[in-house]
Design a protein around this motif. Structure first.
Motif, PDB file in Angstrom:
ATOM      1  N   ASN A 171      -3.225  32.421  71.653  1.00  0.00           N
ATOM      2  CA  ASN A 171      -4.297  33.263  72.202  1.00  0.00           C
ATOM      3  C   ASN A 171      -5.693  32.883  71.736  1.00  0.00           C
ATOM      4  OD1 ASN A 171      -2.541  35.043  73.659  1.00  0.00           O
ATOM      5  ND2 ASN A 171      -1.972  35.992  71.708  1.00  0.00           N
ATOM      6  N   VAL A 172      -5.817  31.987  70.762  1.00  0.00           N
ATOM      7  CA  VAL A 172      -7.130  31.676  70.206  1.00  0.00           C
ATOM      8  C   VAL A 172      -7.265  30.178  69.973  1.00  0.00           C
ATOM      9  CG1 VAL A 172      -7.279  33.925  69.074  1.00  0.00           C
ATOM     10  CG2 VAL A 172      -6.400  31.978  67.797  1.00  0.00           C
ATOM     11  N   ASP A 173      -8.538  29.738  69.943  1.00  0.00           N
ATOM     12  CA  ASP A 173      -8.857  28.340  69.650  1.00  0.00           C
ATOM     13  C   ASP A 173      -9.407  28.157  68.239  1.00  0.00           C
ATOM     14  OD1 ASP A 173      -8.287  27.256  72.336  1.00  0.00           O
ATOM     15  OD2 ASP A 173      -9.982  28.511  72.933  1.00  0.00           O
ATOM     16  N   PHE A 174      -9.950  29.222  67.660  1.00  0.00           N
ATOM     17  CA  PHE A 174     -10.342  29.192  66.262  1.00  0.00           C
ATOM     18  C   PHE A 174     -10.468  30.621  65.752  1.00  0.00           C
ATOM     19  CE2 PHE A 174     -14.405  29.496  68.340  1.00  0.00           C
ATOM     20  CZ  PHE A 174     -15.317  30.045  67.449  1.00  0.00           C
ATOM     21  N   VAL A 175     -10.512  30.748  64.416  1.00  0.00           N
ATOM     22  CA  VAL A 175     -10.533  32.056  63.766  1.00  0.00           C
ATOM     23  C   VAL A 175     -11.714  32.098  62.804  1.00  0.00           C
ATOM     24  CG1 VAL A 175      -9.285  33.658  62.264  1.00  0.00           C
ATOM     25  CG2 VAL A 175      -8.016  32.263  63.928  1.00  0.00           C
ATOM     26  N   VAL A 176     -12.402  33.239  62.776  1.00  0.00           N
ATOM     27  CA  VAL A 176     -13.516  33.442  61.858  1.00  0.00           C
ATOM     28  C   VAL A 176     -13.136  34.514  60.851  1.00  0.00           C
ATOM     29  CG1 VAL A 176     -15.922  34.161  61.620  1.00  0.00           C
ATOM     30  CG2 VAL A 176     -15.227  32.762  63.569  1.00  0.00           C
ATOM     31  N   LEU A 177     -13.297  34.210  59.585  1.00  0.00           N
ATOM     32  CA  LEU A 177     -13.090  35.186  58.523  1.00  0.00           C
ATOM     33  C   LEU A 177     -14.441  35.816  58.207  1.00  0.00           C
ATOM     34  CD1 LEU A 177     -10.719  33.121  56.184  1.00  0.00           C
ATOM     35  CD2 LEU A 177     -10.147  34.446  58.227  1.00  0.00           C
ATOM     36  N   ALA A 178     -14.709  36.954  58.828  1.00  0.00           N
ATOM     37  CA  ALA A 178     -16.001  37.624  58.699  1.00  0.00           C
ATOM     38  C   ALA A 178     -15.942  38.608  57.540  1.00  0.00           C
ATOM     39  CB  ALA A 178     -16.375  38.321  60.002  1.00  0.00           C
ATOM     40  N   ARG A 179     -15.884  38.054  56.326  1.00  0.00           N
ATOM     41  CA  ARG A 179     -15.675  38.829  55.102  1.00  0.00           C
ATOM     42  C   ARG A 179     -14.288  39.460  55.097  1.00  0.00           C
ATOM     43  NH1 ARG A 179     -19.935  39.744  51.819  1.00  0.00           N
ATOM     44  NH2 ARG A 179     -18.207  40.076  50.367  1.00  0.00           N
ATOM     45  N   TYR A 180     -13.287  38.643  55.385  1.00  0.00           N
ATOM     46  CA  TYR A 180     -11.889  39.053  55.270  1.00  0.00           C
ATOM     47  C   TYR A 180     -11.468  38.784  53.834  1.00  0.00           C
ATOM     48  CZ  TYR A 180      -6.874  39.441  56.273  1.00  0.00           C
ATOM     49  OH  TYR A 180      -5.556  39.824  56.285  1.00  0.00           O
ATOM     50  N   MET A 181     -11.261  39.830  53.064  1.00  0.00           N
ATOM     51  CA  MET A 181     -11.117  39.713  51.622  1.00  0.00           C
ATOM     52  C   MET A 181      -9.656  39.567  51.188  1.00  0.00           C
ATOM     53  SD  MET A 181     -14.264  39.693  51.218  1.00  0.00           S
ATOM     54  CE  MET A 181     -14.399  39.585  49.443  1.00  0.00           C
ATOM     55  N   GLN A 182      -8.959  38.683  51.876  1.00  0.00           N
ATOM     56  CA  GLN A 182      -7.589  38.342  51.509  1.00  0.00           C
ATOM     57  C   GLN A 182      -7.472  36.819  51.454  1.00  0.00           C
ATOM     58  OE1 GLN A 182      -5.083  40.670  50.825  1.00  0.00           O
ATOM     59  NE2 GLN A 182      -6.737  42.183  51.045  1.00  0.00           N
ATOM     60  N   ILE A 183      -6.759  36.320  50.465  1.00  0.00           N
ATOM     61  CA  ILE A 183      -6.534  34.884  50.358  1.00  0.00           C
ATOM     62  C   ILE A 183      -5.337  34.517  51.228  1.00  0.00           C
ATOM     63  CG2 ILE A 183      -5.938  32.988  48.816  1.00  0.00           C
ATOM     64  CD1 ILE A 183      -7.364  34.504  46.578  1.00  0.00           C
ATOM     65  N   LEU A 184      -5.548  33.635  52.195  1.00  0.00           N
ATOM     66  CA  LEU A 184      -4.484  33.232  53.104  1.00  0.00           C
ATOM     67  C   LEU A 184      -3.615  32.165  52.446  1.00  0.00           C
ATOM     68  CD1 LEU A 184      -6.637  33.118  56.346  1.00  0.00           C
ATOM     69  CD2 LEU A 184      -4.979  34.883  55.696  1.00  0.00           C
ATOM     70  N   SER A 185      -2.328  32.287  52.624  1.00  0.00           N
ATOM     71  CA  SER A 185      -1.385  31.410  51.945  1.00  0.00           C
ATOM     72  C   SER A 185      -1.358  30.023  52.576  1.00  0.00           C
ATOM     73  CB  SER A 185       0.022  32.013  52.005  1.00  0.00           C
ATOM     74  OG  SER A 185       0.529  31.944  53.331  1.00  0.00           O
ATOM     75  N   PRO A 186      -0.913  29.015  51.834  1.00  0.00           N
ATOM     76  CA  PRO A 186      -0.734  27.679  52.429  1.00  0.00           C
ATOM     77  C   PRO A 186       0.198  27.698  53.634  1.00  0.00           C
ATOM     78  CG  PRO A 186      -0.649  27.542  50.036  1.00  0.00           C
ATOM     79  CD  PRO A 186      -0.673  29.001  50.376  1.00  0.00           C
ATOM     80  N   ASP A 187       1.244  28.520  53.592  1.00  0.00           N
ATOM     81  CA  ASP A 187       2.156  28.619  54.743  1.00  0.00           C
ATOM     82  C   ASP A 187       1.423  29.124  55.980  1.00  0.00           C
ATOM     83  OD1 ASP A 187       4.284  27.702  53.276  1.00  0.00           O
ATOM     84  OD2 ASP A 187       5.098  29.696  52.845  1.00  0.00           O
ATOM     85  N   PHE A 188       0.544  30.107  55.803  1.00  0.00           N
ATOM     86  CA  PHE A 188      -0.245  30.610  56.931  1.00  0.00           C
ATOM     87  C   PHE A 188      -1.108  29.491  57.509  1.00  0.00           C
ATOM     88  CE2 PHE A 188      -3.958  32.370  58.943  1.00  0.00           C
ATOM     89  CZ  PHE A 188      -3.502  33.502  59.609  1.00  0.00           C
ATOM     90  N   LEU A 189      -1.795  28.756  56.644  1.00  0.00           N
ATOM     91  CA  LEU A 189      -2.692  27.695  57.101  1.00  0.00           C
ATOM     92  C   LEU A 189      -1.924  26.577  57.784  1.00  0.00           C
ATOM     93  CD1 LEU A 189      -5.136  27.539  54.065  1.00  0.00           C
ATOM     94  CD2 LEU A 189      -5.418  28.779  56.213  1.00  0.00           C
ATOM     95  N   ASP A 190      -0.708  26.316  57.335  1.00  0.00           N
ATOM     96  CA  ASP A 190       0.119  25.297  57.991  1.00  0.00           C
ATOM     97  C   ASP A 190       0.565  25.740  59.378  1.00  0.00           C
ATOM     98  OD1 ASP A 190       0.024  23.420  55.945  1.00  0.00           O
ATOM     99  OD2 ASP A 190       1.825  24.206  54.948  1.00  0.00           O
ATOM    100  N   THR A 191       0.736  27.043  59.548  1.00  0.00           N
ATOM    101  CA  THR A 191       1.321  27.562  60.786  1.00  0.00           C
ATOM    102  C   THR A 191       0.277  27.877  61.845  1.00  0.00           C
ATOM    103  OG1 THR A 191       3.110  28.545  59.470  1.00  0.00           O
ATOM    104  CG2 THR A 191       2.870  29.344  61.719  1.00  0.00           C
ATOM    105  N   VAL A 192      -0.921  28.269  61.451  1.00  0.00           N
ATOM    106  CA  VAL A 192      -1.886  28.812  62.409  1.00  0.00           C
ATOM    107  C   VAL A 192      -2.344  27.776  63.431  1.00  0.00           C
ATOM    108  CG1 VAL A 192      -3.931  28.368  60.985  1.00  0.00           C
ATOM    109  CG2 VAL A 192      -3.908  30.301  62.600  1.00  0.00           C
ATOM    110  N   GLU A 193      -2.490  26.519  63.043  1.00  0.00           N
ATOM    111  CA  GLU A 193      -2.742  25.397  63.951  1.00  0.00           C
ATOM    112  C   GLU A 193      -4.083  25.466  64.681  1.00  0.00           C
ATOM    113  OE1 GLU A 193       0.674  25.101  66.497  1.00  0.00           O
ATOM    114  OE2 GLU A 193       1.786  23.921  65.010  1.00  0.00           O
ATOM    115  N   VAL A 194      -5.019  26.265  64.193  1.00  0.00           N
ATOM    116  CA  VAL A 194      -6.384  26.259  64.730  1.00  0.00           C
ATOM    117  C   VAL A 194      -7.339  26.290  63.542  1.00  0.00           C
ATOM    118  CG1 VAL A 194      -5.772  27.392  66.905  1.00  0.00           C
ATOM    119  CG2 VAL A 194      -6.478  28.782  64.946  1.00  0.00           C
ATOM    120  N   PRO A 195      -8.584  25.822  63.721  1.00  0.00           N
ATOM    121  CA  PRO A 195      -9.536  25.862  62.612  1.00  0.00           C
ATOM    122  C   PRO A 195      -9.891  27.292  62.219  1.00  0.00           C
ATOM    123  CG  PRO A 195     -10.278  24.373  64.361  1.00  0.00           C
ATOM    124  CD  PRO A 195      -9.130  25.152  64.913  1.00  0.00           C
ATOM    125  N   LEU A 196     -10.150  27.489  60.923  1.00  0.00           N
ATOM    126  CA  LEU A 196     -10.631  28.763  60.403  1.00  0.00           C
ATOM    127  C   LEU A 196     -11.978  28.526  59.746  1.00  0.00           C
ATOM    128  CD1 LEU A 196      -7.304  28.845  60.088  1.00  0.00           C
ATOM    129  CD2 LEU A 196      -7.812  31.022  58.995  1.00  0.00           C
TER     130      LEU A 196
END
Length: 291
Positions: A171-196
């Motif tokens: 559903n998305v081409d990229f994601v913006v963390l607009a002061r999202y105060m959670q540390i995303l895991s390496p597994d999440f970053l491997d799976t999301v497949e779009v730039p953050l």
């Protein structure tokens, strides 16, 4: 609510990257010409004309671009691959789909939503996801879907991340963390497949942790700032897209610093998002070239 995307019908953006060598510019120009295109803008950069890396961004107009793209892509594959170059081409009339992740601070979120409504960001926003609900009403007032995905206390965030990934998938081409105060895991970053893209105050690493503006006031800083960067597995170490600063003095309180910092954060993140959406940012290792 209607979004006024700039009229970029029949415009393509071509990004070229690879080892610098004679003939790249003429090869790209000739390719555009034989595909009935007209170059609108061209920017390029070489890290070193002898053995360096070459980067180029070309915007060109071509009538009936959508129909011609497969033929242009085939030509690019033959011509540029032979020169050892990598490339991407996008139809500028198709805005990128941008999801926003946010926690409780709303200044960056509202800035992006406001600029989007004014047509200043060439994106669509299919969703805002938050681990809190305080921004839900504001988000929905912009006609954007809001999803609440709580983040439980403790180190295991896998269930929350799984829910977020399901919302994002396809559903998305990229994601913006607009002061999202959670540390995303390496597994999440491997799976999301779009730039953050992330935003943070530029006190790192000097003022890590809670209450950075209070710590900055105690230290007597003269400049405060913000940095927007791509997210990698190394926390806050990803390629930098944009930075800015504001001057402060001894008379400013910690609250003053926070207010000025929020202003800089909004501006820096908005510019980074705009440039990414317009394919102006080329990642090169842990650096970026911004045209």
């Amino acid at each position: 609510m209607a979004v006024h995307i700039k009229d970029q019908k029949d415009q393509a953006c071509l990004i070229v990257h690879g080892p610098d060598q004679p003939g790249i510019v003429s090869a790209v120009a000739a390719l555009v010409t034989r595909n009935q295109g007209n170059i609108v803008s061209l920017d390029q950069y070489s890290s070193d004309p002898t053995g360096g890396d070459f980067f180029q961004r070309v915007v060109f107009n071509r009538p009936d671009l959508a129909l011609a793209l497969p033929e242009i892509e085939a030509d690019l594959g033959k011509t540029l691959t032979r020169l050892g170059l990598t490339w991407t081409i996008t139809d500028r009339s198709v805005p990128k789909r941008m999801a926003i992740l946010v926690s409780t601070s709303d200044h960056c979120l509202l800035e992006l939503l406001w600029r989007h409504r004014r047509g200043e960001l060439q994106v669509t926003i299919p969703m805002v996801i938050s681990n809190h609900t305080n921004t839900a009403e504001d988000v929905r007032s912009f006609g954007v879907p809001f999803f609440h995905v709580p983040s439980p206390p403790g180190p295991d965030k896998s269930h929350s991340e799984e829910q977020i990934l399901k919302l994002l998938a396809g559903n998305v081409d990229f994601v913006v963390l607009a002061r999202y105060m959670q540390i995303l895991s390496p597994d999440f970053l491997d799976t999301v497949e779009v730039p953050l893209i992330n935003i943070h105050h530029s006190f790192l690493p000097a003022f890590i942790g809670a209450a950075p503006y209070r710590k900055a006031k105690q230290r007597g800083v003269k400049l405060i700032g913000a940095t927007s960067h791509y997210v990698t597995k190394e926390l806050d170490e990803g390629p930098i897209i944009e930075q800015d600063v504001a001057r402060v003095t001894h008379v400013h309180t910690a609250t003053d610093l926070q207010a000025r910092g929020a202003y800089v954060e909004r501006a820096v993140l908005s510019r980074a998002v705009e440039w990414h959406a317009e394919d102006r940012v080329v990642r090169h290792g842990n650096q970026t070239i911004v045209f």
